[in-house]
Design an enzyme around this catalytic site. Structure first.
Site, PDB file in Angstrom:
ATOM      1  N   SER A  31      17.341  19.635  -5.699  1.00  0.00           N
ATOM      2  CA  SER A  31      16.969  18.217  -5.767  1.00  0.00           C
ATOM      3  C   SER A  31      15.956  17.820  -4.705  1.00  0.00           C
ATOM      4  CB  SER A  31      18.216  17.335  -5.627  1.00  0.00           C
ATOM      5  OG  SER A  31      18.904  17.617  -4.418  1.00  0.00           O
ATOM      6  N   GLY A  68      21.408  19.991  -7.490  1.00  0.00           N
ATOM      7  CA  GLY A  68      22.663  20.704  -7.310  1.00  0.00           C
ATOM      8  C   GLY A  68      22.524  22.214  -7.312  1.00  0.00           C
ATOM      9  N   ASN A  96      22.283  23.377  -0.876  1.00  0.00           N
ATOM     10  CA  ASN A  96      23.579  23.146  -1.517  1.00  0.00           C
ATOM     11  C   ASN A  96      24.601  24.215  -1.163  1.00  0.00           C
ATOM     12  OD1 ASN A  96      23.137  20.671  -3.081  1.00  0.00           O
ATOM     13  ND2 ASN A  96      21.605  21.887  -4.163  1.00  0.00           N
ATOM     14  N   ASP A 177      21.597   7.961   0.971  1.00  0.00           N
ATOM     15  CA  ASP A 177      22.573   9.041   1.166  1.00  0.00           C
ATOM     16  C   ASP A 177      22.303   9.849   2.428  1.00  0.00           C
ATOM     17  OD1 ASP A 177      20.390  10.659   0.522  1.00  0.00           O
ATOM     18  OD2 ASP A 177      21.165  11.246  -1.438  1.00  0.00           O
ATOM     19  N   HIS A 180      18.444  12.981   0.962  1.00  0.00           N
ATOM     20  CA  HIS A 180      17.277  13.183   0.107  1.00  0.00           C
ATOM     21  C   HIS A 180      16.098  12.332   0.582  1.00  0.00           C
ATOM     22  CE1 HIS A 180      20.588  14.471  -2.574  1.00  0.00           C
ATOM     23  NE2 HIS A 180      19.694  15.365  -2.980  1.00  0.00           N
TER      24      HIS A 180
END
Length: 209
Positions: A31, A68, A96, A177, A180
């Site tokens: 991502s 992900g 991840n 978040d 990102h």
């Protein structure tokens, strides 16, 4: 008869001009490169393509990131990616794995296999490094962080040490978040990784891998 007609129609001494296709840069990523919650033009792939074209490089950088994605997932779809005939591959995986606390030995094995396959296919590579989340402890971080420089050395590929350099932990350059990057954060990433990518493209043009 057809060949004769073509010869008569062609201007004397004319040589067919074939325009080379743009160099396709494939980002095997998650991502962070896919542009999570960003408009298409804000994603890493889009901004990298624009930045490279501004410097005179004839490239295409499709968005092939998968949100992900782990190193295991990247390895599982590598053959599919290779079918797209990349002229340069940027491997941006591992974030991840760290977030999930995956055994660094597994992450190393997956990345090692990816780089080995790319070498076998003669695909030039830029390896984008990642750092482990610090809440997993110093020992985990030490082992995880060492994966990228050690594999870059083993496979003889250029390393961009930390994909989120200049952006990580900066609230002004990340979404709510905190993980990102915003479009502005992506612009910082592109500006910092650009010399590594252009050096790889120049080497390809010069006939090296």
């Amino acid at each position: 008869m057809i060949l004769m007609l073509l010869c008569l129609l062609a201007p004397s001494g004319a040589v067919a001009q074939v325009t080379p296709a743009p160099t396709k840069i494939i980002v095997l990523g998650d991502s962070l490169s896919a542009g999570y919650r960003l408009p298409r033009e804000g994603a890493f792939t889009s901004q990298l393509e624009v930045a490279l074209k501004a410097k005179g490089y004839d490239v295409s950088v499709p968005n092939t990131g998968v949100s992900g994605e782990t190193t295991s997932g990247g390895l599982s779809r590598l053959d599919w990616i290779l079918a797209d005939k990349p002229g340069l591959m940027i491997v941006e995986l591992g974030a991840n794995d760290g977030l999930r606390g995956i055994d660094p030995a597994r992450t190393r094995e997956n990345l090692d296999t990816i780089l080995t396959k790319l070498k076998e296919k003669n695909v030039p590579v830029v390896l984008a490094g990642m750092l482990a989340p610090r809440n997993l402890g110093s020992e985990y971080g030490k082992v995880f962080d060492a994966i990228y420089p050690e594999l870059a050395k083993k496979h003889g590929v250029p390393l961009y040490p930390f994909f989120l350099d200049g952006v990580a932990m900066d609230p002004k350059l990340n979404l709510e978040d905190g993980m990102h990057p915003t479009a502005e954060g992506v612009a910082v990433i592109v500006s910092r990784i650009l010399p590594t990518v252009t050096a790889a493209l120049d080497k390809i043009k010069a006939g090296g891998k």
